[in-house]
Write a protein that holds these residues in place. Structure first.
Motif, mmCIF file in Angstrom:
data_model
loop_
_atom_site.group_PDB
_atom_site.id
_atom_site.type_symbol
_atom_site.label_atom_id
_atom_site.label_comp_id
_atom_site.label_asym_id
_atom_site.label_seq_id
_atom_site.Cartn_x
_atom_site.Cartn_y
_atom_site.Cartn_z
ATOM 1 N N VAL A 3 -25.857 0.838 28.453
ATOM 2 C CA VAL A 3 -26.854 -0.239 28.437
ATOM 3 C C VAL A 3 -26.278 -1.505 29.061
ATOM 4 N N LEU A 4 -25.049 -1.859 28.708
ATOM 5 C CA LEU A 4 -24.409 -3.046 29.271
ATOM 6 C C LEU A 4 -24.212 -2.911 30.778
ATOM 7 N N MET B 87 -17.449 -2.989 16.538
ATOM 8 C CA MET B 87 -16.157 -2.877 15.853
ATOM 9 C C MET B 87 -16.319 -3.108 14.357
ATOM 10 N N MET B 88 -17.163 -4.058 13.982
ATOM 11 C CA MET B 88 -17.412 -4.324 12.566
ATOM 12 C C MET B 88 -18.035 -3.111 11.889
ATOM 13 N N ARG B 89 -18.897 -2.421 12.585
ATOM 14 C CA ARG B 89 -19.586 -1.273 12.009
ATOM 15 C C ARG B 89 -18.702 -0.034 11.989
ATOM 16 N N GLN C 218 -28.796 -15.987 10.150
ATOM 17 C CA GLN C 218 -28.438 -15.282 11.376
ATOM 18 C C GLN C 218 -26.926 -15.252 11.588
ATOM 19 N N ASP C 219 -26.250 -16.355 11.292
ATOM 20 C CA ASP C 219 -24.795 -16.391 11.479
ATOM 21 C C ASP C 219 -24.079 -15.429 10.537
ATOM 22 N N ASP C 220 -24.661 -15.193 9.359
ATOM 23 C CA ASP C 220 -24.033 -14.316 8.372
ATOM 24 C C ASP C 220 -24.271 -12.837 8.662
ATOM 25 N N TYR C 221 -25.471 -12.498 9.152
ATOM 26 C CA TYR C 221 -25.839 -11.088 9.254
ATOM 27 C C TYR C 221 -26.331 -10.659 10.642
ATOM 28 N N GLY C 222 -26.257 -11.562 11.617
ATOM 29 C CA GLY C 222 -26.758 -11.228 12.950
ATOM 30 C C GLY C 222 -26.034 -10.059 13.594
ATOM 31 N N LEU C 223 -24.698 -10.047 13.497
ATOM 32 C CA LEU C 223 -23.936 -8.963 14.115
ATOM 33 C C LEU C 223 -24.140 -7.645 13.366
ATOM 34 N N GLN C 224 -24.323 -7.722 12.041
ATOM 35 C CA GLN C 224 -24.630 -6.509 11.283
ATOM 36 C C GLN C 224 -25.953 -5.906 11.756
ATOM 37 N N LEU C 225 -26.883 -6.769 12.146
ATOM 38 C CA LEU C 225 -28.177 -6.287 12.635
ATOM 39 C C LEU C 225 -28.022 -5.533 13.953
ATOM 40 N N VAL C 226 -27.126 -6.017 14.823
ATOM 41 C CA VAL C 226 -26.852 -5.297 16.075
ATOM 42 C C VAL C 226 -26.266 -3.920 15.765
ATOM 43 N N GLY C 227 -25.313 -3.880 14.833
ATOM 44 C CA GLY C 227 -24.737 -2.594 14.442
ATOM 45 C C GLY C 227 -25.784 -1.665 13.865
ATOM 46 N N TRP C 228 -26.706 -2.214 13.091
ATOM 47 C CA TRP C 228 -27.803 -1.414 12.531
ATOM 48 C C TRP C 228 -28.650 -0.799 13.646
ATOM 49 N N VAL C 229 -28.956 -1.581 14.657
ATOM 50 C CA VAL C 229 -29.762 -1.087 15.784
ATOM 51 C C VAL C 229 -29.048 0.059 16.488
ATOM 52 N N VAL C 230 -27.753 -0.094 16.699
ATOM 53 C CA VAL C 230 -26.993 0.968 17.368
ATOM 54 C C VAL C 230 -26.978 2.227 16.508
ATOM 55 N N GLY C 231 -26.797 2.061 15.195
ATOM 56 C CA GLY C 231 -26.823 3.212 14.296
ATOM 57 C C GLY C 231 -28.171 3.918 14.328
ATOM 58 N N GLN C 232 -29.265 3.145 14.345
ATOM 59 C CA GLN C 232 -30.598 3.743 14.436
ATOM 60 C C GLN C 232 -30.780 4.474 15.768
ATOM 61 N N ILE D 6 -32.787 -5.506 23.190
ATOM 62 C CA ILE D 6 -32.165 -6.113 22.014
ATOM 63 C C ILE D 6 -30.741 -6.581 22.317
ATOM 64 N N ILE D 7 -29.968 -5.738 22.977
ATOM 65 C CA ILE D 7 -28.579 -6.091 23.302
ATOM 66 C C ILE D 7 -28.543 -7.340 24.176
ATOM 67 N N ALA D 8 -29.597 -7.540 24.971
ATOM 68 C CA ALA D 8 -29.653 -8.705 25.860
ATOM 69 C C ALA D 8 -29.682 -10.020 25.091
ATOM 70 N N HIS D 9 -30.036 -9.987 23.798
ATOM 71 C CA HIS D 9 -30.058 -11.194 22.972
ATOM 72 C C HIS D 9 -28.648 -11.694 22.676
ATOM 73 N N TYR D 10 -27.650 -10.856 22.934
ATOM 74 C CA TYR D 10 -26.288 -11.167 22.516
ATOM 75 C C TYR D 10 -25.345 -11.135 23.710
ATOM 76 N N THR D 11 -24.233 -11.838 23.582
ATOM 77 C CA THR D 11 -23.220 -11.763 24.620
ATOM 78 C C THR D 11 -22.521 -10.410 24.536
ATOM 79 N N ARG D 12 -21.870 -10.048 25.610
ATOM 80 C CA ARG D 12 -21.107 -8.802 25.621
ATOM 81 C C ARG D 12 -20.039 -8.817 24.529
ATOM 82 N N GLU D 13 -19.432 -9.972 24.343
ATOM 83 C CA GLU D 13 -18.373 -10.088 23.331
ATOM 84 C C GLU D 13 -18.930 -9.859 21.927
ATOM 85 N N ASP D 14 -20.107 -10.421 21.652
ATOM 86 C CA ASP D 14 -20.713 -10.234 20.336
ATOM 87 C C ASP D 14 -21.144 -8.785 20.119
ATOM 88 N N ALA D 15 -21.628 -8.144 21.183
ATOM 89 C CA ALA D 15 -22.006 -6.735 21.064
ATOM 90 C C ALA D 15 -20.795 -5.879 20.714
#
Length: 389
Positions: free
Chosen positions: A322-323, A307-309, A256-270, A293-302
């Motif tokens: 959504v925020l 930005m990573m994506r 999760q620490d390695d790919y969790g934020l990529q998963l959020v970006g994937w959801v936004v892309g979908q 889904i976004i609720a699982h993460y802090t605003r900063e992580d979202a």
């Protein structure tokens, strides 16, 4: 019976008008050391009868598994049944309404063998059945860049994060069979579609070596009657069920620490893709699924995930609404997305027109000044000659 190099798993369901071209393209492969395992998912038209007729005249080993009725969901259950019957060193998947280049298997196997790859990913083209047009997939450039990129330029996580952004479809890939078995990688089974997404995440992340074939090997037929990808209703929300599947898998594998934020970006892309297809009466449902889904993460992580994506303005608009818990802003962003694009394009064209007129005006002034300068020089020369006389 000799073990084949490749087992091609072909899934079919009510595609009588397209199956002949698919089977023919597989029978004409330049690489012939493969077995064909067809799993018909309870077709009610003449697909099965045509399969039996066409395969009878093929040169390769073939097996037809006719399921008595259509299974729940998409290709997950039929594909897993096909894999359980496979004997090959590698697994390739095929859709019964697609067709394949003659060197598809040859190219995939050559790449796999050359680098001992767990997965090989190739390029493809989309064929719009309704409009009879060919379209380049959105990840065409990304695959080409990955294929040409030296592996030491990125860390493993950075590299795989880029691969995860490729289209998840399995029919453009070759998988090493024992690699799938050792890592318990299979399609999730249930009453949902788009199950190739969790399969893509698990197979890419677990792979030790990933190869690429920067050639078009497959022609994917879309926008045809009865096709899942032609959907515009609530079934598109099944994508978000797969978020939970992928998230649970990442947690189980301690990734999760390695790919969790990529998963959020994937959801936004979908969500960007789904919002352009789903009917307006489901926009608020789409909002609820994304917000959950976004609720699982802090605003900063979202924000970091976007930005990573490299998310564009439209994706930021969706997430921002959504925020802010603003469904109307979310719907407004979707509704006026195309109008915003048109307005921005018109603005650019207007600016170009203004620039063109300015260049023309400057050119005209320069031309006038040049003429005036030439006239003054001529008068000066005449005056000098008159004085000399």
């Amino acid at each position: 019976m000799q073990t084949p190099t490749v087992s091609v798993i072909l899934t079919t369901y009510n595609i009588e008008d397209y199956i002949y071209r698919c089977i023919s393209s597989l029978q004409k492969q330049s690489f012939q050391d493969f077995e064909l395992i067809v799993v018909d998912d309870g077709s009610t038209d003449s697909t099965l009868a045509r399969l039996e007729r066409h395969c009878r005249y093929g040169k390769n080993n073939y097996t037809i598994i006719a399921l008595p009725e259509n299974t729940p969901g998409g290709v997950g259950i039929p594909a897993n049944i096909g894999v359980s019957a496979a004997r090959g060193k590698y697994i390739a998947y095929a859709d019964g309404d697609d067709w394949y280049e003659p060197t598809m298997l040859e190219d995939l196997v050559a790449e796999a063998e050359s680098i001992e790859a767990d997965i090989v990913i190739a390029n493809f083209r989309n064929y719009d059945q309704l409009n009879k047009t060919i379209e380049i997939p959105t990840d065409d450039k990304r695959l080409s860049e990955l294929a040409a990129m030296p592996r030491d330029k990125m860390s493993e996580i950075e590299f795989k994060s880029q691969v995860l952004r490729l289209n998840a479809v399995p029919w453009r890939k070759l998988y090493r069979t024992d690699y799938l078995t050792q890592n318990s990688i299979a399609f999730p089974e249930g009453n949902f579609f788009f199950e190739d997404n969790p399969y893509h995440w698990a197979s890419v992340i677990k792979a030790k070596r990933i190869g690429f074939v920067d050639k078009v090997i497959c022609h994917h037929r879309f926008n045809r009657p009865g096709q899942t990808m032609a959907s515009t209703g609530r079934e598109l929300l099944w994508f978000y069920d797969h978020f939970s599947t992928i998230e649970k898998w990442l947690n189980t594998e301690r990734l999760q620490d390695d790919y969790g934020l990529q998963l959020v970006g994937w959801v936004v892309g979908q969500t960007e893709w789904i919002s352009g297809k789903i009917r307006p009466e489901y926009w608020f449902d789409l909002f609820d699924r994304l917000q959950g889904i976004i609720a699982h993460y802090t605003r900063e992580d979202a924000v970091r995930a976007l930005m990573m994506r490299g998310t564009g303005r439209y994706g930021w608009s969706l997430v921002s609404s959504v925020l802010a818990d603003d469904k109307m802003a979310f719907a407004h962003a979707i509704r006026f997305r195309d109008e915003d694009v048109s307005r921005r394009l018109k603005q650019v064209l207007d600016e170009l027109d203004i620039l063109r007129r300015r260049v023309a005006d400057i050119t005209r002034r320069l031309d006038v000044n040049e003429k005036m300068t030439s006239a003054a020089a001529l008068m000066e020369m005449v005056e000098k000659r008159s004085s000399a006389r």
